[in-house]
Design an enzyme around this catalytic site. Structure first.
Site, short mmCIF file in Angstrom:
data_model
loop_
_atom_site.label_atom_id
_atom_site.label_comp_id
_atom_site.label_asym_id
_atom_site.label_seq_id
_atom_site.Cartn_x
_atom_site.Cartn_y
_atom_site.Cartn_z
N ASP A 61 0.83 -1.21 0.00
CA ASP A 61 0.00 0.00 0.00
C ASP A 61 0.86 1.25 0.00
O ASP A 61 0.96 1.96 1.01
CB ASP A 61 -0.94 -0.01 1.22
CG ASP A 61 -1.87 -1.22 1.19
OD1 ASP A 61 -2.19 -1.69 0.08
OD2 ASP A 61 -2.26 -1.69 2.26
N THR B 192 -2.11 -5.75 -3.83
CA THR B 192 -2.05 -4.37 -4.34
C THR B 192 -3.41 -3.68 -4.24
O THR B 192 -4.45 -4.34 -4.23
CB THR B 192 -1.61 -4.36 -5.82
OG1 THR B 192 -2.48 -5.22 -6.58
CG2 THR B 192 -0.18 -4.84 -5.99
N LYS C 30 -12.03 -5.72 -4.01
CA LYS C 30 -13.30 -5.76 -3.26
C LYS C 30 -14.50 -5.40 -4.13
O LYS C 30 -15.24 -4.46 -3.84
CB LYS C 30 -13.25 -4.84 -2.03
CG LYS C 30 -12.20 -5.25 -1.00
CD LYS C 30 -12.32 -4.43 0.28
CE LYS C 30 -11.33 -4.83 1.33
NZ LYS C 30 -9.94 -4.47 1.03
N PHE C 31 -14.71 -6.17 -5.16
CA PHE C 31 -15.88 -5.98 -6.02
C PHE C 31 -17.15 -6.11 -5.17
O PHE C 31 -17.19 -6.89 -4.21
CB PHE C 31 -15.90 -7.05 -7.12
CG PHE C 31 -14.80 -6.91 -8.12
CD1 PHE C 31 -14.87 -5.97 -9.14
CD2 PHE C 31 -13.67 -7.72 -8.05
CE1 PHE C 31 -13.85 -5.84 -10.08
CE2 PHE C 31 -12.64 -7.60 -8.98
CZ PHE C 31 -12.74 -6.65 -9.99
N ALA C 32 -18.17 -5.34 -5.55
CA ALA C 32 -19.40 -5.36 -4.74
C ALA C 32 -20.64 -5.01 -5.54
O ALA C 32 -21.61 -4.52 -4.98
CB ALA C 32 -19.25 -4.41 -3.55
N ILE D 174 -23.41 -5.82 -9.20
CA ILE D 174 -24.10 -6.93 -9.88
C ILE D 174 -23.13 -7.61 -10.86
O ILE D 174 -22.12 -7.02 -11.27
CB ILE D 174 -25.36 -6.44 -10.63
CG1 ILE D 174 -24.98 -5.40 -11.70
CG2 ILE D 174 -26.39 -5.89 -9.65
CD1 ILE D 174 -26.11 -5.10 -12.68
#
Ligand code: BMP
Length: 263
Positions: free
Chosen positions: A39, A62, A95-97, A99
């Site tokens: 980070d 990453t 961190k996909f969130a 549809i």
């Protein structure tokens, strides 16, 4: 009673995910269960750390959207080159969130094209099964192993990902075991023979927190509780710390805690 688990090496033969098998092999060969979270703000620093710490890690994590002056050519191309040279995997902590249809585009398109280079990425279970199907469909033209982690628990104070939400996340992961190979979590999840890989952030030997909700546990705590891979960021490269010294220290602590729990 303390958790005992099979060795990383013994799990290679039976794991349902090709990516997990590759990861367990790297861990076995390099004797490391350390994932360093890179980070940092600049591409120079990212690439320098990836080169100097590459020998000590199985995975680099990453947040590529935080890098100044990012371009695919100047960040991704050399990072992939380093991953081959030092035999580590790359985990884009996206961190996909959303549809399924939207996450598929976010995974495959735009300036990041995550699926092209990130061996591992992660997603929240919140949207339901479509998020896994959407991401998986994004891997169909890729000729290398790809794997997904679901966020089943978080390290931050007051996290809502607990109890029933965590249980339902584990259920969702059972849907596609060749792709969804494990969890971001603080505890061992799933049955032993399901062999989910548990990757655990919020690990630090010298700090308790960061003033913004992060909470740190020790390496021993995490690994004896069933974590397979410890994720460490600022514990290794915060100001005043020597990243090589700290990487060696976390790697040693992680391996020692792991060998203590092997059946
Ligand atoms: P650090 O060790 O410096 O606190 O960094 C932890 C890293 O792990 C950060 O990149 C953060 O985004 C990520 N992370 C976390 O801290 N807790 C979680 O539950 C999930 C995460 O992805």
């Amino acid at each position: 009673s303390p958790i005992t688990l099979k060795s990383y090496e013994d799990r290679i033969a039976t794991h349902p995910s090709p990516l997990a098998r590759r990861l367990l092999k790297i861990m076995t060969d390099k004797k490391t269960n350390l994932c360093v979270s890179l980070d940092v703000d600049t591409k120079d620093e990212l690439l320098r750390l990836a080169d100097t710490l590459g020998a000590y890690v199985c995975v680099f994590k990453t947040h590529v959207d935080t890098i100044e002056n990012y371009t695919y050519e100047s960040v991704i191309v050399p990072l992939v080159e380093l991953s081959k040279r030092h035999n580590f995997l790359i985990f884009e902590d996206r961190k996909f969130a959303d549809i399924g249809s939207t996450v598929k585009s976010q995974y495959t398109s735009g300036i990041f094209k995550i699926v092209q280079w990130a061996h591992i990425t992660n997603a929240h279970a919140l949207p339901g099964p479509g998020i896994i199907d959407g991401l998986y469909s994004g891997t169909k033209d890729i000729n290398e192993e790809r794997g997904l982690l679901l966020l089943a628990e978080m390290s931050s104070a007051g996290s809502l990902a607990t109890g029933d939400y965590t249980d339902k996340t584990v259920d969702l992961a059972r849907r596609n075991r060749a792709f969804t190979f494990g969890f971001i979590a603080q505890n061992r999840l799933g049955a032993d023979d399901e062999d989910f890989i548990i990757m655990t952030p919020g690990v630090g030997l010298d700090d308790k927190g960061d003033g913004l909700g992060q909470q740190y546990r020790t390496v021993d705590d995490a690994v004896s509780g069933g974590s397979d891979i410890i994720i460490v960021g600022r514990g290794i490269f915060a100001k005043g710390r020597d990243p090589v010294t700290e990487s060696k220290r976390y790697r040693e602590a992680g391996w020692k805690a792991y060998t203590a729990r092997v059946k």
